[in-house]
Write an enzyme that holds these catalytic residues in place. Structure first.
Site, PDB file in Angstrom:
ATOM      1  N   ASP A  40       0.849  -1.195   0.000  1.00 14.62           N
ATOM      2  CA  ASP A  40       0.000   0.000   0.000  1.00 14.62           C
ATOM      3  C   ASP A  40       0.889   1.251   0.000  1.00 14.62           C
ATOM      4  O   ASP A  40       1.438   1.620   1.028  1.00 14.62           O
ATOM      5  CB  ASP A  40      -0.881  -0.063   1.261  1.00 14.62           C
ATOM      6  CG  ASP A  40      -1.652   1.222   1.523  1.00 14.62           C
ATOM      7  OD1 ASP A  40      -1.800   2.031   0.583  1.00 14.62           O
ATOM      8  OD2 ASP A  40      -2.122   1.387   2.669  1.00 14.62           O
ATOM      9  N   ASP A  44      -3.883   4.178   2.338  1.00  9.56           N
ATOM     10  CA  ASP A  44      -5.335   4.084   2.581  1.00  9.56           C
ATOM     11  C   ASP A  44      -5.745   2.708   3.107  1.00  9.56           C
ATOM     12  O   ASP A  44      -6.928   2.412   3.233  1.00  9.56           O
ATOM     13  CB  ASP A  44      -6.124   4.433   1.302  1.00  9.56           C
ATOM     14  CG  ASP A  44      -5.912   3.406   0.193  1.00  9.56           C
ATOM     15  OD1 ASP A  44      -5.053   2.512   0.366  1.00  9.56           O
ATOM     16  OD2 ASP A  44      -6.600   3.493  -0.844  1.00  9.56           O
ATOM     17  N   ASP A  48      -1.901  -1.212  -3.803  1.00  6.22           N
ATOM     18  CA  ASP A  48      -2.144  -0.434  -5.024  1.00  6.22           C
ATOM     19  C   ASP A  48      -1.030  -0.651  -6.047  1.00  6.22           C
ATOM     20  O   ASP A  48      -0.039  -1.331  -5.764  1.00  6.22           O
ATOM     21  CB  ASP A  48      -2.320   1.059  -4.690  1.00  6.22           C
ATOM     22  CG  ASP A  48      -1.283   1.548  -3.694  1.00  6.22           C
ATOM     23  OD1 ASP A  48      -0.116   1.154  -3.834  1.00  6.22           O
ATOM     24  OD2 ASP A  48      -1.637   2.303  -2.763  1.00  6.22           O
ATOM     25  N   ASP A 221     -11.690 -15.561 -14.966  1.00  9.81           N
ATOM     26  CA  ASP A 221     -12.489 -15.865 -13.786  1.00  9.81           C
ATOM     27  C   ASP A 221     -13.694 -16.721 -14.169  1.00  9.81           C
ATOM     28  O   ASP A 221     -14.398 -16.429 -15.147  1.00  9.81           O
ATOM     29  CB  ASP A 221     -12.966 -14.542 -13.169  1.00  9.81           C
ATOM     30  CG  ASP A 221     -13.653 -14.743 -11.834  1.00  9.81           C
ATOM     31  OD1 ASP A 221     -13.008 -15.288 -10.926  1.00  9.81           O
ATOM     32  OD2 ASP A 221     -14.831 -14.369 -11.704  1.00  9.81           O
ATOM     33  N   GLU A 284      -9.808 -20.405 -14.999  1.00  9.16           N
ATOM     34  CA  GLU A 284     -10.262 -20.932 -13.717  1.00  9.16           C
ATOM     35  C   GLU A 284     -11.491 -21.757 -14.036  1.00  9.16           C
ATOM     36  O   GLU A 284     -12.592 -21.233 -14.160  1.00  9.16           O
ATOM     37  CB  GLU A 284     -10.620 -19.804 -12.740  1.00  9.16           C
ATOM     38  CG  GLU A 284     -11.013 -20.345 -11.382  1.00  9.16           C
ATOM     39  CD  GLU A 284     -12.031 -19.499 -10.615  1.00  9.16           C
ATOM     40  OE1 GLU A 284     -12.118 -19.652  -9.399  1.00  9.16           O
ATOM     41  OE2 GLU A 284     -12.752 -18.698 -11.239  1.00  9.16           O
TER      42      GLU A 284
HETATM   43  C1  NOJ Z   1     -13.580 -16.846  -8.522  1.00 13.97           C
HETATM   44  C2  NOJ Z   1     -12.651 -15.921  -7.822  1.00 13.97           C
HETATM   45  O1  NOJ Z   1     -11.424 -16.565  -7.626  1.00 13.97           O
HETATM   46  C3  NOJ Z   1     -13.344 -15.545  -6.531  1.00 13.97           C
HETATM   47  O2  NOJ Z   1     -12.494 -14.831  -5.674  1.00 13.97           O
HETATM   48  C4  NOJ Z   1     -14.577 -14.745  -6.870  1.00 13.97           C
HETATM   49  O3  NOJ Z   1     -15.302 -14.493  -5.689  1.00 13.97           O
HETATM   50  C5  NOJ Z   1     -15.485 -15.516  -7.835  1.00 13.97           C
HETATM   51  N1  NOJ Z   1     -14.749 -16.107  -8.899  1.00 13.97           N
HETATM   52  C6  NOJ Z   1     -16.544 -14.613  -8.437  1.00 13.97           C
HETATM   53  O4  NOJ Z   1     -16.001 -13.762  -9.401  1.00 13.97           O
END
Ligand code: NOJ
Length: 546
Positions: A40, A44, A48, A221, A284
């Site tokens: 940071d 804050d 960052d 994601d 993922e």
């Molecule tokens: C998977 C991510 O790794 C997690 O942290 C997130 O809450 C969910 N996808 C929703 O986007």
């Protein structure tokens, strides 16, 4: 118990004796930065871009190849950035686009590549498209970008189906005109309707925006989400509040792993390939079995998919071997690169998963040694190199939506800001007197970078040593792994001239029939005994079998 039989596995785009022909990401060690918890600069309480930039020399010294940054886009932070309100900017809390560019340029100067998180399954409810959808009303093109439906029951007062959110509670929220919208995650994370071609076009443009700025790739994601089975059929409700990983991997759900995702990844493959520099993407994707996973990494789709086997495994030689064998079984048929991960921002840190206190730490270090010995990409989660344990975050400081929606135990404990230096919080995470967004345990003074740097045997120095050896030996390691016949409780593998032995049993093991103890490269515990041929429990060692 019978000793395991030797077996040979061969990884990706193989038989690369010719190391020079391999692409950067095929052997890369990625370091995951949970942006708000890393460093940071402005005080804050949140990490960052400037903080990351200031710590790049540390990362270069650690010996990693690439960074993965979790979402830093403008966001109400309902799921700490996985609720994106603007896909083409930096949240002011984390800096500006110029700060991002400066950090990226500095990383590249130091030879570190950078991939960023893209979140295509859902946006924030504060994204202008969702706000427009609310304003425009039922049947409008604006609403058609998300999954809006009329409810069931006489007056539509029941949700359109019985789907449950991954974070707990119903997956539908009703809006003031009576329609419902779908959110597989938090109610502030409405799902896009990927059947609508506008969404695909928008995401191609978002990818290009960041590729044009120079990012080396993306972590996708919920890559197995996005498409929903036609008719949005009800499911059999079996979910009983397990962790997020359990909900993400309920394989029979009509919102996971639908065929439509593969057209998207074929398109993204072409987008990535149209840029120089071997850009890549890692999915993922919590899918069932080797075949389903392999579909994401076919040669015209994504470069990598996370392999979560190790997140679900116990401390056991059989399980560790199974993790490796199942991973190879998944990637070998399609010639893809294996990936390995022991910890991330969604699960308990592996040091704590494998045991309590000193035992957990010893096992965590040994597991890391095995992971880093393997061919393919390893993903290290920030703080793992310090041996950070999971933290019991006091109830009043909890922030994770899964904690509040009852969908799990909460993920705050693996997201506590890193200790860099000093003997009291904020431990150099932020300027003196600043207050990190989650409290750091006082005893983390002993685990700070400053405390461990240059200290023989510290977890930080162990990681550094392993990453240096891995890099030095890489040209001679190849991509094939062979399991050696090892006494019960041990797992032993050879990769080129590197042999890694892990003692998951509860007694000292004589390994002198397996390896030449004098060829020890590094041990995760006390050296002396290991040099004499004895591998104590909860310890791993690397040997040079050249
Ligand atoms: C998977 C991510 O790794 C997690 O942290 C997130 O809450 C969910 N996808 C929703 O986007």
């Amino acid at each position: 118990m019978a000793a395991p039989t030797p077996a040979r596995h061969s990884a990706p785009h193989d038989d690369s004796k010719d190391q020079a022909a391999r692409l950067w990401w095929q052997d890369a060690v990625f370091y995951q930065i949970y942006v708000r918890s890393f460093a940071d600069a402005d005080g804050d309480g949140l990490g960052d871009m400037a903080g990351i930039a200031s710590r790049l020399p540390y990362l270069a010294g650690l010996g990693i190849d690439a960074l993965w940054l979790t979402p830093f886009y403008p966001s109400p932070q309902a799921d700490h950035g996985y609720d994106v309100a603007d896909y083409r900017d930096v949240d002011p809390r984390f800096g500006t686009l110029a700060d991002f560019d400066a950090m990226l340029a500095r990383a590249h100067e130091l030879g570190i590549r950078v991939i960023i998180d893209v979140v295509p399954n859902h946006s924030s409810d504060e994204h202008p498209w969702f706000q427009a959808a609310l304003a425009a009303g039922p049947g409008s093109p604006e609403r058609a970008r998300y999954v809006f439906r009329d409810g069931r029951g006489e007056n539509g007062e029941e949700p359109p189906n019985n789907w449950q959110s991954v974070f707990g509670g119903p997956a539908w929220t009703r809006v003031s005109d009576g329609q419902w919208y779908l959110h597989i995650f938090d109610r502030k994370q409405p799902d896009f309707d990927w059947e609508n071609p506008e969404i695909g076009d928008e995401f191609e443009s978002i990818l290009r925006f960041w590729l044009d700025r120079g990012v080396d790739g993306f972590r996708i994601d919920v890559a197995h989400g996005m498409f929903k089975a036609p008719g949005l059929p009800d499911v059999e409700l079996t979910q009983e509040g397990g962790g997020i990983e359990e909900a993400l991997s309920q394989h029979d759900r009509p919102y996971w792993d639908q065929p439509g995702v593969h057209d998207v990844y074929r398109r993204w493959h072409k987008v990535l390939a149209s840029y120089p520099g071997d850009r890549m993407a890692v999915a993922e994707a919590w899918v069932e079995g080797a075949e389903a996973m392999a579909r994401y990494v076919r040669s015209d789709e994504l470069q990598q998919a996370f392999n979560f086997h190790w997140l679900e495994s116990e401390w056991s030689a059989e399980e560790f071997r199974r993790v490796v064998e199942e991973t190879f079984a998944a990637v070998e048929p399609v010639g893809a690169t294996p990936t390995w991960v022991l910890s991330n921002h969604d699960v308990d840190r592996h040091v704590t998963r494998f045991g309590e206190g000193a035992v957990g730490l010893a096992r965590g270090r040994a597991a890391s040694a095995m992971m880093l010995a393997l061919p393919g990409s390893a993903y290290i989660y920030a703080g793992e190199e310090l041996g950070l344990p999971q933290v019991e975050v006091p109830e009043e400081h909890r922030q994770d939506p899964t904690w509040f929606r009852g969908g799990g135990v909460g993920r705050d404990g693996c997201r506590v800001p890193l200790p860099w230096s000093g003997d009291a919080p904020p431990f150099g995470f932020g300027p003196e007197g600043s207050k990190p967004w989650l409290p750091q345990p006082g005893e983390w003074a002993e685990l700070s970078v400053e405390e461990q740097q240059g200290v023989e045997g510290s977890t930080l120095e162990l990681y550094r040593t392993m990453l240096r050896i891995r890099r030095d030996l890489l040209p001679e390691l190849g991509t094939a792994v062979e399991f050696l016949t090892a006494p019960s409780g041990l797992v032993a593998l050879r990769r080129g001239r590197l042999v890694c032995v892990v003692n998951c049993g509860d007694a000292d093991a004589d390994v002198s029939t397996l390896v030449d103890p004098e060829a020890l490269l590094v041990a995760t515990g006390e050296d002396k005994q290991v040099r004499e041929g004895t591998l104590p429990p909860d310890t791993a060692a690397w040997y040079d079998a050249a």
